[in-house]
Write a protein that holds these residues in place. Structure first.
Motif, PDB file in Angstrom:
ATOM      1  N   UNK A 160      -9.577  -1.967  -4.543  1.00 23.98           N
ATOM      2  CA  UNK A 160      -9.698  -0.514  -4.664  1.00 23.98           C
ATOM      3  C   UNK A 160     -10.958  -0.008  -3.954  1.00 23.98           C
ATOM      4  N   UNK A 161     -12.033  -0.759  -4.044  1.00 21.25           N
ATOM      5  CA  UNK A 161     -13.265  -0.359  -3.357  1.00 21.25           C
ATOM      6  C   UNK A 161     -13.086  -0.423  -1.845  1.00 21.25           C
ATOM      7  N   UNK A 162     -12.402  -1.452  -1.380  1.00 22.16           N
ATOM      8  CA  UNK A 162     -12.125  -1.568   0.053  1.00 22.16           C
ATOM      9  C   UNK A 162     -11.312  -0.380   0.538  1.00 22.16           C
ATOM     10  N   UNK A 163     -10.250  -0.050  -0.172  1.00 25.68           N
ATOM     11  CA  UNK A 163      -9.395   1.046   0.266  1.00 25.68           C
ATOM     12  C   UNK A 163     -10.136   2.381   0.221  1.00 25.68           C
ATOM     13  N   UNK A 164     -11.030   2.521  -0.743  1.00 23.25           N
ATOM     14  CA  UNK A 164     -11.841   3.746  -0.794  1.00 23.25           C
ATOM     15  C   UNK A 164     -12.744   3.845   0.433  1.00 23.25           C
ATOM     16  N   UNK A 165     -13.315   2.715   0.844  1.00 25.20           N
ATOM     17  CA  UNK A 165     -14.169   2.719   2.041  1.00 25.20           C
ATOM     18  C   UNK A 165     -13.368   3.063   3.291  1.00 25.20           C
ATOM     19  N   UNK A 166     -12.086   2.727   3.276  1.00 29.54           N
ATOM     20  CA  UNK A 166     -11.224   3.055   4.416  1.00 29.54           C
ATOM     21  C   UNK A 166     -10.784   4.520   4.408  1.00 29.54           C
ATOM     22  N   UNK A 167     -11.172   5.248   3.374  1.00 28.80           N
ATOM     23  CA  UNK A 167     -10.817   6.659   3.295  1.00 28.80           C
ATOM     24  C   UNK A 167      -9.501   6.944   2.609  1.00 28.80           C
ATOM     25  N   UNK A 168      -8.939   5.947   1.948  1.00 28.96           N
ATOM     26  CA  UNK A 168      -7.659   6.146   1.262  1.00 28.96           C
ATOM     27  C   UNK A 168      -7.904   6.928  -0.028  1.00 28.96           C
ATOM     28  N   UNK A 169      -7.055   7.915  -0.277  1.00 26.56           N
ATOM     29  CA  UNK A 169      -7.218   8.772  -1.453  1.00 26.56           C
ATOM     30  C   UNK A 169      -5.977   8.668  -2.343  1.00 26.56           C
ATOM     31  N   UNK A 170      -6.166   8.779  -3.654  1.00 25.88           N
ATOM     32  CA  UNK A 170      -5.016   8.677  -4.566  1.00 25.88           C
ATOM     33  C   UNK A 170      -4.168   9.940  -4.553  1.00 25.88           C
ATOM     34  N   UNK A 171      -2.851   9.753  -4.561  1.00 24.73           N
ATOM     35  CA  UNK A 171      -1.919  10.888  -4.621  1.00 24.73           C
ATOM     36  C   UNK A 171      -0.989  10.797  -5.832  1.00 24.73           C
ATOM     37  N   UNK A 172      -0.941   9.644  -6.483  1.00 28.53           N
ATOM     38  CA  UNK A 172      -0.093   9.470  -7.659  1.00 28.53           C
ATOM     39  C   UNK A 172      -0.488   8.164  -8.337  1.00 28.53           C
ATOM     40  N   UNK A 173       0.029   7.971  -9.537  1.00 33.09           N
ATOM     41  CA  UNK A 173      -0.096   6.691 -10.229  1.00 33.09           C
ATOM     42  C   UNK A 173       1.306   6.170 -10.494  1.00 33.09           C
ATOM     43  N   UNK A 204       4.367   7.033 -12.869  1.00 40.00           N
ATOM     44  CA  UNK A 204       4.141   6.661 -14.265  1.00 40.00           C
ATOM     45  C   UNK A 204       4.750   7.683 -15.223  1.00 40.00           C
ATOM     46  N   UNK A 205       4.630   8.985 -14.880  1.00 39.12           N
ATOM     47  CA  UNK A 205       5.125  10.015 -15.790  1.00 39.12           C
ATOM     48  C   UNK A 205       6.648  10.052 -15.858  1.00 39.12           C
ATOM     49  N   UNK A 206       7.316   9.405 -14.903  1.00 41.18           N
ATOM     50  CA  UNK A 206       8.773   9.268 -14.953  1.00 41.18           C
ATOM     51  C   UNK A 206       9.158   7.964 -15.640  1.00 41.18           C
ATOM     52  N   UNK A 207       8.469   6.873 -15.306  1.00 40.85           N
ATOM     53  CA  UNK A 207       8.848   5.577 -15.858  1.00 40.85           C
ATOM     54  C   UNK A 207       8.560   5.453 -17.343  1.00 40.85           C
ATOM     55  N   UNK A 208       7.551   6.133 -17.832  1.00 33.47           N
ATOM     56  CA  UNK A 208       7.237   6.027 -19.256  1.00 33.47           C
ATOM     57  C   UNK A 208       8.404   6.500 -20.123  1.00 33.47           C
ATOM     58  N   UNK A 209       8.941   7.704 -19.928  1.00 32.74           N
ATOM     59  CA  UNK A 209      10.105   8.096 -20.739  1.00 32.74           C
ATOM     60  C   UNK A 209      11.382   7.353 -20.344  1.00 32.74           C
TER      61      UNK A 209
END
Length: 294
Positions: free
Chosen positions: A275-288, A114-119
């Protein structure tokens, strides 16, 4: 698909210290280091480079454009059916944007941090056509383990015999996610061929009901040395909310982890159940990420 390569002989609106150009095989080592600096975000580009190993290979299905500052590669993009920028140095964004804005758009989507695509889009949006859809916030998630007990044992790779039943499910997912039919821009035969390549590579996974109809599907869009990116997750609408997706997705992650040290995907921020399903699977955010669709 014929890909139009940018006219790199044309000058770009940059200072003499900055150069934007088509990358060649001599740039491969520096390019790979740049991609590896953000391996989950750059999974698709990394996978293509890993598969072809030659920037002139037709299998790349696009071109790679680089931004040099002071003779050093600091950013760039893959330019093909998707435009995927990689700009760890923010100084690369403006010259890349002006370079692309001076040329016809050949992509059907732009995907990146997101921080690249915005500009980037603040420049491209003045030259390119109005996008059809904008997905400004898509969390990119990653996981490196899965509970084997949570896996649906019926999940399996699709085979050629499944293709006739797999195609309607894939088309339904495509239409639901992107807001248009895949047959708007390609024939049914061409779409079937594209799916067939995923099936033959054992990168299309499914669950069938007792009648052989697909009730869950997912695909492995890219396999890089660092991650296996999952896409096209779909549950038949009349069966949603019945506990199918959790064990099935656990199986997809388990399968993906046989191919790479991590599994990753990005999800629309408004898709709260997913998003709730993926959180239950242990998936963590690394970027937007942000996706712009034409």
């Amino acid at each position: 698909m014929t890909v139009t390569r940018p006219d790199v002989s044309a000058s770009s609106r940059t200072s003499s210290a900055v150069r934007v150009r088509l990358l060649e095989n001599d740039d491969l080592g520096e390019l790979q280091a740049l991609i590896a600096a953000d391996p989950i975000v750059n999974a698709v580009v990394a996978a293509r480079l890993h598969e072809v190993g030659d920037l002139g290979d037709a299998g790349l299905s696009g071109s790679l454009i680089g931004v040099e500052i002071g003779g050093r590669l600091v950013g760039g993009c893959f330019n093909g059916g998707n435009l995927m920028p990689f700009c760890p140095d923010p100084r690369a964004v403006a010259p890349l944007a002006h370079f692309l804005a001076d040329r016809p758009r050949i992509c059907s989507a732009v995907v990146g941090r997101r921080e690249v695509l915005t500009p980037l889009w603040s420049v491209l949006g003045r030259s390119w056509s109005r996008p059809r859809l904008l997905r400004p916030q898509q969390p990119l998630l990653v996981v490196s383990s899965v509970d084997a007990a949570a896996v649906d044992p019926q999940l399996r790779p699709a085979t050629a015999k499944d293709l006739d039943n797999y195609l309607p499910a894939a088309a339904a997912m495509f239409t639901e996610e992107l807001g248009l039919s895949p047959f708007l821009h390609m024939t049914r035969a061409a779409y079937r061929e594209r799916l067939g390549s995923l099936v033959s590579a054992r990168r299309a996974l499914l669950l069938n009901d007792v009648n052989g109809h697909v009730i869950f599907k997912a695909e492995l869009a890219a396999v890089s040395p660092d991650t296996c990116q999952i896409q096209g997750v779909w549950v038949r609408p009349d069966l949603r909310g019945q506990g199918i997706s959790g064990p099935a997705m656990a199986g997809v992650v388990q399968y993906a982890l046989r191919l790479a040290p991590s599994a990753s995907l990005y999800v629309n921020d408004f898709n709260i159940p997913a998003r709730r399903l993926y959180e239950r699977l242990g998936m963590r955010p690394v970027a937007t990420l942000t996706t712009i669709l034409f």
